[in-house]
Design an enzyme around this catalytic site. Structure first.
Site, mmCIF file in Angstrom:
data_model
loop_
_atom_site.group_PDB
_atom_site.id
_atom_site.type_symbol
_atom_site.label_atom_id
_atom_site.label_comp_id
_atom_site.label_asym_id
_atom_site.label_seq_id
_atom_site.Cartn_x
_atom_site.Cartn_y
_atom_site.Cartn_z
ATOM 1 N N SER A 22 -32.118 102.646 -15.433
ATOM 2 C CA SER A 22 -32.831 102.718 -16.707
ATOM 3 C C SER A 22 -34.322 102.775 -16.431
ATOM 4 O O SER A 22 -34.813 102.225 -15.444
ATOM 5 C CB SER A 22 -32.517 101.491 -17.568
ATOM 6 O OG SER A 22 -33.362 101.440 -18.709
ATOM 7 N N TYR A 50 -32.443 92.562 -18.847
ATOM 8 C CA TYR A 50 -31.895 93.909 -18.678
ATOM 9 C C TYR A 50 -32.755 94.694 -17.691
ATOM 10 O O TYR A 50 -32.233 95.359 -16.787
ATOM 11 C CB TYR A 50 -31.838 94.613 -20.022
ATOM 12 C CG TYR A 50 -31.340 96.037 -19.950
ATOM 13 C CD1 TYR A 50 -29.987 96.310 -19.808
ATOM 14 C CD2 TYR A 50 -32.231 97.114 -20.031
ATOM 15 C CE1 TYR A 50 -29.516 97.621 -19.741
ATOM 16 C CE2 TYR A 50 -31.778 98.419 -19.961
ATOM 17 C CZ TYR A 50 -30.429 98.669 -19.819
ATOM 18 O OH TYR A 50 -29.986 99.966 -19.745
#
Length: 261
Positions: free
Chosen positions: A147, A160
């Protein structure tokens, strides 16, 4: 070099085997569809939602292997089942992921553990289980879905981002170890993607830009990595620019991020 089967058979080259995690929806399902559309691969599909996974498997002529990758027994079962069924795994696409958004001071311990387990620990353990066979055969491909958050950090998504950042460091380190083995490692780095990810984390995507891209764009990048042996791919490609700015001038990047979010 991109992956090519080195194991001949009477009818020609044996079709390589791809194991895709997170395949019941979102990026994983899009990856399964993209590989199936290209043909020539046997698909093993993993996800936790058995009903949705079965539907994806039917659409892609894949084999559903539902299990929870946060459970060590689930990971062991998946790798053992894949190897028992097909004899090998030629490409692992680690697409399983979950999120959590909000101030870190309010993050429940259980949510913290789950985000780290799904996004980082489960992927590393699964690589550990299938990689020895690839090295022994001298060919194979690990594709990790990271990501942009792992490159630059994102406000109120600290855990995250930490998990995806750890995945990036793992990929880079593993490349050095595998440099002479014939096994490739690719990192796919999407920004916001239009999937159920945001609904499931409980906080919708609220930024005006960048707008989320379709999951099919990420799937295209995965296929490009498999077919051409690419190491890293940003989705969309222009995200490479802020990543470079962050690396070359972190102070400037942080000032812009504080101002524009």
């Amino acid at each position: 070099m991109p992956y090519r089967s080195r194991r001949p058979s009477a009818g020609g080259a044996v079709r390589p085997v791809a194991l895709v995690t997170g395949a019941s929806s979102g990026i994983g399902a899009a990856v399964a569809a993209r590989i199936a559309a290209e043909g020539g691969w046997r698909l093993l599909l993993n996800g936790r939602d058995e009903e949705r996974l079965t539907a994806v498997a039917e659409e892609t002529s894949g084999t559903p292997l539902p299990t929870d990758l946060t459970d060590p027994r689930g990971r062991e079962w998946l790798a053992a089942r894949a190897l028992h069924r097909e004899g090998r795994v030629d490409a692992l696409i680690a697409g399983a992921g979950i999120g959590w958004a909000g101030p870190f001071t309010r993050m429940p311990a259980g949510a913290l553990d789950a985000v780290l387990s799904v996004n980082l620990s489960a992927a590393l353990h699964l690589v550990r289980l299938v990689l020895p066979g690839m090295v022994a055969r001298g060919t194979g491909h690990i594709v990790l879905i990271g990501s942009m958050a792992g490159c630059v950090g994102v406000r109120e998504e600290a855990v995250y981002a930490a998990a995806k950042g750890g995945l990036m460091s793992f990929a880079e380190s593993l490349r050095y170890e595998l440099a002479r083995t014939g096994v490739r490692v690719s990192m796919i780095l999407p920004g916001a993607v239009d999937t159920p990810f945001f609904i499931r984390r409980g906080v919708p995507y609220h930024r005006n830009r960048p707008r989320p891209v379709p999951a099919s764009r990420v799937a295209d990048a995965v296929w490009s990595a498999l077919a051409a042996g690419r190491d890293d791919a940003f989705v969309p490609p222009w995200l490479a620019l802020p990543a470079r700015v962050h690396g070359l001038a972190p102070g400037v990047f942080r000032a812009l991020a504080r101002r524009f979010g």
